[in-house]
Design an enzyme around this catalytic site. Structure first.
Site, PDB file in Angstrom:
ATOM      1  N   GLU A 175     -14.439 -13.258  -5.299  1.00 56.87           N
ATOM      2  CA  GLU A 175     -13.063 -12.808  -6.107  1.00 56.87           C
ATOM      3  C   GLU A 175     -11.897 -13.217  -5.186  1.00 56.87           C
ATOM      4  OE1 GLU A 175     -15.342 -10.748  -5.026  1.00 56.87           O
ATOM      5  OE2 GLU A 175     -14.512  -8.900  -4.111  1.00 56.87           O
ATOM      6  N   GLU A 225       1.958   1.589  -3.466  1.00 57.45           N
ATOM      7  CA  GLU A 225       0.886   2.170  -4.272  1.00 57.45           C
ATOM      8  C   GLU A 225       0.547   3.613  -4.038  1.00 57.45           C
ATOM      9  OE1 GLU A 225      -2.873   0.350  -3.345  1.00 57.45           O
ATOM     10  OE2 GLU A 225      -3.861   1.413  -5.095  1.00 57.45           O
ATOM     11  N   CYS A 257     -10.397  -1.418  14.849  1.00 52.34           N
ATOM     12  CA  CYS A 257     -10.829  -2.937  14.973  1.00 52.34           C
ATOM     13  C   CYS A 257     -10.969  -3.297  16.514  1.00 52.34           C
ATOM     14  CB  CYS A 257      -9.656  -3.720  14.244  1.00 52.34           C
ATOM     15  SG  CYS A 257      -9.343  -3.237  12.410  1.00 52.34           S
ATOM     16  N   LYS A 279     -15.498  -9.619   8.276  1.00 59.14           N
ATOM     17  CA  LYS A 279     -14.545 -10.500   7.632  1.00 59.14           C
ATOM     18  C   LYS A 279     -15.200 -11.715   7.351  1.00 59.14           C
ATOM     19  CE  LYS A 279     -10.758  -8.028   8.278  1.00 59.14           C
ATOM     20  NZ  LYS A 279      -9.855  -7.617   7.093  1.00 59.14           N
ATOM     21  N   GLU A 336     -16.298 -11.023   3.925  1.00 58.78           N
ATOM     22  CA  GLU A 336     -15.071 -10.682   3.139  1.00 58.78           C
ATOM     23  C   GLU A 336     -14.463 -12.085   2.643  1.00 58.78           C
ATOM     24  OE1 GLU A 336     -11.541  -9.312   4.895  1.00 58.78           O
ATOM     25  OE2 GLU A 336     -11.164  -8.101   3.303  1.00 58.78           O
ATOM     26  N   CYS A 341      -8.569  -1.778   4.375  1.00 62.92           N
ATOM     27  CA  CYS A 341      -8.410  -3.113   5.124  1.00 62.92           C
ATOM     28  C   CYS A 341      -9.593  -3.378   5.787  1.00 62.92           C
ATOM     29  CB  CYS A 341      -7.265  -2.570   6.548  1.00 62.92           C
ATOM     30  SG  CYS A 341      -5.581  -2.216   5.984  1.00 62.92           S
ATOM     31  N   GLU A 398       0.838  -1.151   0.188  1.00 63.24           N
ATOM     32  CA  GLU A 398      -0.050  -0.052   0.031  1.00 63.24           C
ATOM     33  C   GLU A 398       0.867   1.442   0.020  1.00 63.24           C
ATOM     34  OE1 GLU A 398      -3.850  -0.709   2.292  1.00 63.24           O
ATOM     35  OE2 GLU A 398      -3.434   1.430   3.093  1.00 63.24           O
ATOM     36  N   SER A 412      -7.627   1.882  -2.097  1.00 65.21           N
ATOM     37  CA  SER A 412      -6.273   0.972  -2.494  1.00 65.21           C
ATOM     38  C   SER A 412      -6.696  -0.312  -3.094  1.00 65.21           C
ATOM     39  CB  SER A 412      -5.348   1.054  -1.263  1.00 65.21           C
ATOM     40  OG  SER A 412      -4.560  -0.109  -1.440  1.00 65.21           O
TER      41      SER A 412
END
Lengths: 165, 576
Positions: B365, B281, B502, B357, B360, B298, B278, B318
């Protein structure tokens, strides 16, 4: 708005949608206008279809959940078109004492709807009203605003309802 | 100031204070059920009623402001009787499944029933029969257990500005659900689980996936690896009765080994890796005129929020996968290859402070390893449950180390758990990569803390880097709307879905409140300072990973395994 059988003058959804936007315009971005807009929308369309709720939510800048919460809280608002026959069960004192609850329960069981609701086949709408002046006939109900049915007993009710196609 | 008397004690408080707050200052604890400080103060449950001299009826103390000369009694026999009546009425429409409920032993209603010595419920009536909504991989709603306190509605609407829940119908038919009693999977629920954190009962809870993990652990063919999120080491102790803010890193590792995991790895490792990807990036975007500001990716609740509410801004995100989702494909390619294990046999479990999560890891994908990259996600709460079932006394365990190589990490990875941590970790690396000099002070204090929106400018070589950090989606909106309006000149923004980051995620131990969040944040930075290495680019295992496998940040393999794309979802209401 009463549905017209020949549909000659019934405005289509597109037209209603345009008119609804005009109603919303007055309160655009103002969540405080929710009840006024809902009331006018129901006057316009006859009930509150989902597409109208979505337009109203977007227009006033509130979530669909908020709109829906208000609509289902007030018995005045209806999410489905009104039925062809309106069943008004009297909940005046005499009727109440004599068995309004029994009447409502029996209709609920027969039709599967609660007061304020309409059957999925649009045949009946059930509502509760205050004294209809037929205390001597308690418990009583009026169908379509003219036919009084009194001294009701649970067994008779399905037969009475059957008469209204 | 207003002077009043509560239970014979005098106190002066500011005007506008509620009786409940004033009592708290005197150390008088008035019971509540629906109350949630600053979020849900609506006087719905009536447990907080008190007697006010001269008032005709009992007064709900959570919404009633104090008045000069007021005389309040919080604990008379009449008050106790009223509270018991309220509890009995609530319990009369509550499934008595306490022994088999996920909240058994950690339920506010159960605690109150015990506190008030409810022995029998005098009312026997109909029971709410709305069906359970288990449509999402993360959150389960059971309206039968709902006490209509509306905390979930408030947190979803006011804190997260997602607003997928509402009270609908009325009286006995009331139910808390999305409009049209739709399922959570069919609306713009981001599955952050904040509702499950505030629910006083078991009406909203995480989907329990512990059975899947037990089954994998018992399967001799499976090589079961586990990764633990940064925040979990300052959380999991709480599920086993330890004080909030307890750091249990080494004990948790030991406990996981005793549960039978073949390897105990660390999401902190891929957090360091995330910084490498990142950070580079960001530099690439700055140098090549890419889309700025760049926003961190994230937090899966934030990602889904962006996909629903800000699909026009997805280019700002990102392309880096979250640390959890970087770990999965590495475990099933790099690690499996290195160890000579068939990746089909590698079973990848993660321990997360997060319900989103779970969503996720099931995104279609997320299979770049050729398999589902992460097989199962457990929340901190579920791991606590597994320790309990296995009779593992976490506080008494020795401290053990993570396994190499995917368990080697730095303090930079660790602080991902607190709001501002990803930003700070990125700055530690970006500064040194750009300037080639060592940072004089690696503590970026401007990034830290629980403030909703933090802004700063950090001089990196010749470049003043403008940053913003938000936690809680309502705060994210403030910055996102600025971007939309073209008024944001930030380079880099960290967005975390949950309040505090988190460590306050929807899969955290219950209770989680501001005070507890702050303790976990303190613990996070203590843990960071304890680490020998505190910059991601110093992580030796990450260096080896690039040498042996990935070649370089943003390289071909990285793009294949560590980067992703997003799905504009729009709003549910616009679909029809």
């Amino acid at each position: 708005m009463v549905a017209c059988e020949c549909k000659c003058e019934e405005p289509g959804k597109d037209e209603l949608s345009k008119q609804l936007e005009l109603i919303i315009d007055e309160y655009r971005g103002k969540s405080s206008g929710l009840i006024q807009v809902l009331t006018k929308a129901q006057e316009l369309i006859g009930y509150l279809p989902k597409w109208a709720l979505i337009s109203i939510a977007k227009g006033l800048g509130v979530s669909l959940q908020e709109v829906y919460g208000v609509v289902t809280f007030y018995a005045f608002f209806s999410l489905i078109p009104r039925g062809r026959h309106k069943i008004s069960v009297c909940a005046g004192t005499a009727c109440y004492v004599k068995g309004t609850n029994m009447v409502i329960k029996t209709i609920r069981e027969a039709l599967g709807i609660k007061p304020g609701q309409t059957t999925p086949d649009s045949r009946y709408t059930l509502e509760i009203v205050r004294c209809i002046g037929a205390c001597g006939l308690a418990p009583a109900m009026i169908i379509d605003g003219k036919d009084v049915h009194g001294r009701l007993e649970a067994e008779q009710i399905p037969e009475i309802l059957e008469q209204y196609a | 100031m207003i002077t009043l008397t509560i239970d014979n004690q005098k106190i002066a408080v500011e005007e506008g204070t509620t009786i409940l707050q004033a009592a708290k200052k005197l150390g008088i604890n008035i019971p509540t059920l629906c109350y949630l400080e600053k979020i849900n103060e609506i006087g719905a449950c009536r447990l907080c009623v008190v007697e006010v001299q001269g008032a005709k009826a009992f007064v709900p103390s959570c919404v009633a402001p104090v008045a000069e000369g007021m005389v309040v009694r919080t604990n008379t026999p009449a008050i106790v009787k009223a509270r018991k009546l309220v509890l009995e009425l609530i319990l009369s429409d509550h499934p008595m499944e306490c022994l088999t409920c996920v909240r058994n032993g950690n339920c506010e209603l159960q605690t109150l029933a015990e506190q008030f010595g409810i022995k029998e419920i005098r009312f026997d009536g109909a029971k709410t029969e709305y069906p359970i909504d288990d449509s999402t991989p993360a959150i389960i709603r059971d309206p039968r257990k709902c006490v209509l306190c509306r905390r979930c509605i408030s947190v979803c609407k006011e804190v997260q500005t997602v607003s997928v829940l509402t009270a609908q119908e009325r009286g006995f038919d009331s139910v808390i659900a999305p409009a049209f009693n739709a399922k959570l999977a069919d609306v713009e629920c981001v599955q952050c689980g904040q509702c499950s954190l505030v629910c006083p009962t078991g009406a909203i809870q995480e989907r329990d996936d512990t059975d899947k993990v037990w089954a994998a652990l018992a399967d001799p063919k499976k090589h079961v690896v586990v990764q633990t999120a940064p925040a979990t080491r300052v959380q999991v102790g709480e599920t086993l009765g330890m004080e909030p803010g307890s750091i249990v890193t080494g004990k948790m590792v030991a406990g996981l080994r005793r549960l039978g995991f073949d390897k105990v790895f660390d999401t902190d490792f891929t957090a360091d890796l995330t910084i490498m990807e990142e950070g580079n990036e960001l530099l690439q975007r700055i140098q090549t005129g890419g889309t700025l500001p760049m926003i961190t990716s994230c937090s899966p609740g934030w990602i889904k929020f962006a996909e629903h509410f800000y699909p026009d801004l997805l280019a700002h995100l990102s392309t880096c996968k979250s640390p959890q989702q970087m770990f999965g494909p590495l475990a099933k390619t790099y690690y499996a290859e290195k160890e000579g294990i068939d990746p089909a046999d590698v079973y990848c479990v993660s321990i997360m402070p997060c319900t989103a999560k779970k969503f996720e890891c099931g995104r279609p994908e997320m299979d770049d390893s050729g398999y589902q990259d992460v097989d199962v996600v457990l929340t901190s709460r579920e791991l606590g449950r597994m320790f309990k079932q296995a009779n593992i006394n976490l506080p008494g365990l020795p401290e053990e180390e993570y396994d190499a190589p995917l368990g080697i990490s730095t303090g930079a990875g660790e602080i991902f758990g607190a709001s501002g941590g990803v930003m700070e970790a990125a700055l530690r690396t970006v500064y040194e990569v750009v300037t080639g000099k060592e940072l004089p002070d690696i503590n970026f204090k401007d990034c830290r803390g629980i403030t909703g929106v933090k802004e700063a400018t950090v001089q990196v070589g010749d470049l003043p880097v403008k940053i913003a950090i938000t936690n809680g989606l309502g705060n994210a909106r403030k910055v996102l709307d600025k971007i939309r309006a073209g008024e944001a000149d930030y380079h880099f923004i960290e967005i975390m879905c949950c309040p505090g980051g988190c460590i306050g995620g929807g899969g955290s131990p219950i209770p989680t409140n501001t005070e507890i969040r702050l303790k976990r944040i303190d613990a996070t930075y203590i843990e960071d300072e304890r680490m020998v290495l505190r910059k991601s680019h110093d992580n030796p295992a990450v260096k080896v990973l690039y040498e042996e496998f990935l070649e370089k940040p943003l390289g071909h393999k990285s793009h294949e395994l560590l980067h992703t794309h997003y799905t504009p979802r729009g709003l549910w209401q616009e679909e029809e």
